[in-house]
Design a protein around this motif. Sequence first.
Motif, mmCIF file in Angstrom:
data_model
loop_
_atom_site.group_PDB
_atom_site.id
_atom_site.type_symbol
_atom_site.label_atom_id
_atom_site.label_comp_id
_atom_site.label_asym_id
_atom_site.label_seq_id
_atom_site.Cartn_x
_atom_site.Cartn_y
_atom_site.Cartn_z
ATOM 1 N N PRO A 1 -0.747 -2.728 -6.079
ATOM 2 C CA PRO A 1 -2.013 -3.384 -5.719
ATOM 3 C C PRO A 1 -1.754 -4.486 -4.698
ATOM 4 C CG PRO A 1 -1.267 -4.129 -7.871
ATOM 5 C CD PRO A 1 -0.340 -3.011 -7.475
ATOM 6 N N VAL B 1 -7.191 -10.609 -7.638
ATOM 7 C CA VAL B 1 -6.886 -9.194 -7.885
ATOM 8 C C VAL B 1 -6.467 -9.033 -9.343
ATOM 9 C CG1 VAL B 1 -5.381 -7.259 -7.309
ATOM 10 C CG2 VAL B 1 -6.203 -8.791 -5.486
ATOM 11 N N TRP C 1 -8.365 -0.148 2.826
ATOM 12 C CA TRP C 1 -7.794 -0.449 1.504
ATOM 13 C C TRP C 1 -7.854 -1.941 1.207
ATOM 14 C CZ3 TRP C 1 -2.917 -2.923 0.395
ATOM 15 C CH2 TRP C 1 -2.528 -2.846 -0.948
ATOM 16 N N THR D 1 -3.459 -11.356 -4.108
ATOM 17 C CA THR D 1 -4.575 -12.228 -3.739
ATOM 18 C C THR D 1 -4.113 -13.174 -2.642
ATOM 19 O OG1 THR D 1 -5.560 -12.153 -5.947
ATOM 20 C CG2 THR D 1 -6.128 -14.044 -4.564
ATOM 21 N N ALA E 1 -11.400 -2.983 0.434
ATOM 22 C CA ALA E 1 -11.894 -2.535 -0.865
ATOM 23 C C ALA E 1 -11.185 -3.222 -2.033
ATOM 24 C CB ALA E 1 -11.725 -1.017 -0.988
ATOM 25 N N GLU E 2 -9.872 -3.402 -1.916
ATOM 26 C CA GLU E 2 -9.071 -3.842 -3.061
ATOM 27 C C GLU E 2 -8.625 -5.301 -2.981
ATOM 28 O OE1 GLU E 2 -8.689 -1.871 -5.591
ATOM 29 O OE2 GLU E 2 -9.591 -0.125 -4.624
ATOM 30 N N GLY E 3 -8.569 -5.870 -1.792
ATOM 31 C CA GLY E 3 -8.047 -7.221 -1.636
ATOM 32 C C GLY E 3 -9.019 -8.287 -2.091
ATOM 33 N N ARG E 4 -8.486 -9.470 -2.351
ATOM 34 C CA ARG E 4 -9.305 -10.604 -2.743
ATOM 35 C C ARG E 4 -8.852 -11.824 -1.936
ATOM 36 N NH1 ARG E 4 -11.639 -6.950 -4.296
ATOM 37 N NH2 ARG E 4 -12.573 -6.500 -6.335
ATOM 38 N N HIS F 1 0.833 -1.196 0.000
ATOM 39 C CA HIS F 1 0.000 0.000 0.000
ATOM 40 C C HIS F 1 0.874 1.254 0.000
ATOM 41 C CE1 HIS F 1 -3.219 2.621 2.131
ATOM 42 N NE2 HIS F 1 -3.441 2.611 0.825
#
Length: 461
Positions: free
Chosen positions: A159, A247, A194, A162, A197-200, A154
């Motif tokens: 990004p 991701v 973060w 995953t 919202a963005e992680g998988r 971050h």
Amino acid sequence: MEAGLPAEPGIVHLGLGAFFRAHGAVYVSRAMQASGGGWGIIGVSLQSPTMRDALAPQGFAYHAVEQGSEGETVRRIEVVQDILVAKENPEAVLAAMARASVKIVSLTVTEKGYCHNPATGALNPDHPDIAHDLAEALPRSAPGYLVRALQRRHAAGLPPFTVLCCDNLPENGRVVRGVVLDLARRIDPALADWIEAEGRFPSTMVDRIVPATKPEDIARLQAQGIEDNLPVMHEPFSQWVVEDDFVGGERPDLGAVGVQLVEDVTPFEHMKLRMLNGTHSSLAYLGYLAGHETIADTVADPVFAAFVQKLWRDEIIPVLTPPPGVDLAAYADQLLGRYRNPAIRHRTWQIAMDGSQKLPQRILGTLAETLAAGRSAPGLMLAVAGWMRYVGGTDEAGQPIEVKDPLAADLARRAAEGVPALLALRAVFPEDLARALESGVTAAHDRLRAVGARKAVEDLL
């Protein structure tokens, strides 16, 4: 080296052990051979240098040996590029996980490695490794490594990777996501936002029986001219079901090599955890107490073969929703065939490890649903009683049992006090379920003490 093996790793795997080397790494290797891609693996041992020291002299290549009833098939696997030992150099592990080329961090750290409460799935903030990871930037726990590595990414504007859990936890992606978000929020709420919202965190179901490698396995390969300090043995069967949620969509071409990519892995997880792992644990505790060394030995005993078939037919299948297109009775028949494979020497003692972490998802979930439906489950209650006898630390011949469990000392103390003390362990038994189990499990435990495991199973039939 295998064709297409990249200089830059694409995957970091936490908890590199026999299972992942015989399962996930084989799939990744085959996917690269089929479709290319930069998916070389950096393995991480969280504690011991044993695997690194064994495989480093052979360039981290090793052999995966398929053991079927008609003989062995040997495959050389070269997808592992390096092995790091977290306890020796946590900074090197975080640096590897923060590399821009790394798109996936996968894990096989066993159920206890997530520092969570097995009964609820929530992070245990009082776990000593979590307490350390909250105070220090260089972590000890698997969740700590995930959070601190994501923090670095971050900060660097990269990004997230995953997070691909390959452990036997129900809804394992959801559980690991919850643990990671809880820990991250305690460290930095903006980081947690973060990641959320963005992680998988796709859930997975993994299935392959991988017994511990023995010295005679290594010697047998050497006699064939194959030098390998640490090969892995495995059965022919293999299954990997993965929710296709990565991701940026970045992953190996797993579908090309037989991985089932699905929207929801839950029905597959429940089927495997309850039908395979649940009966494996049941056979492990009762079979060990009855003097059987392996699962194959246990089901070669007609009493235990009938017992496991009764568990599937009468107690497990009736409360399961099958995955699309799956016949659960046929799946049970297939499992029994796998258990009977004489080439797979899967020790009951090995399966019996860490029972306090395994019981909730393998057996107690089925018990809770069965009792809620107004059905009886004497076989699974006997299995729970078998676990209670096992963790007492003495077998039916009066010989000591080497109980491997993170709660071993507490379990031994509670076992000496009796069934109610074990049922009062909230990390394993939710209060309502404990109350519902007390009468049946106490009766089963008394029966085990009176007549022994094999006779108790025979009487149940």
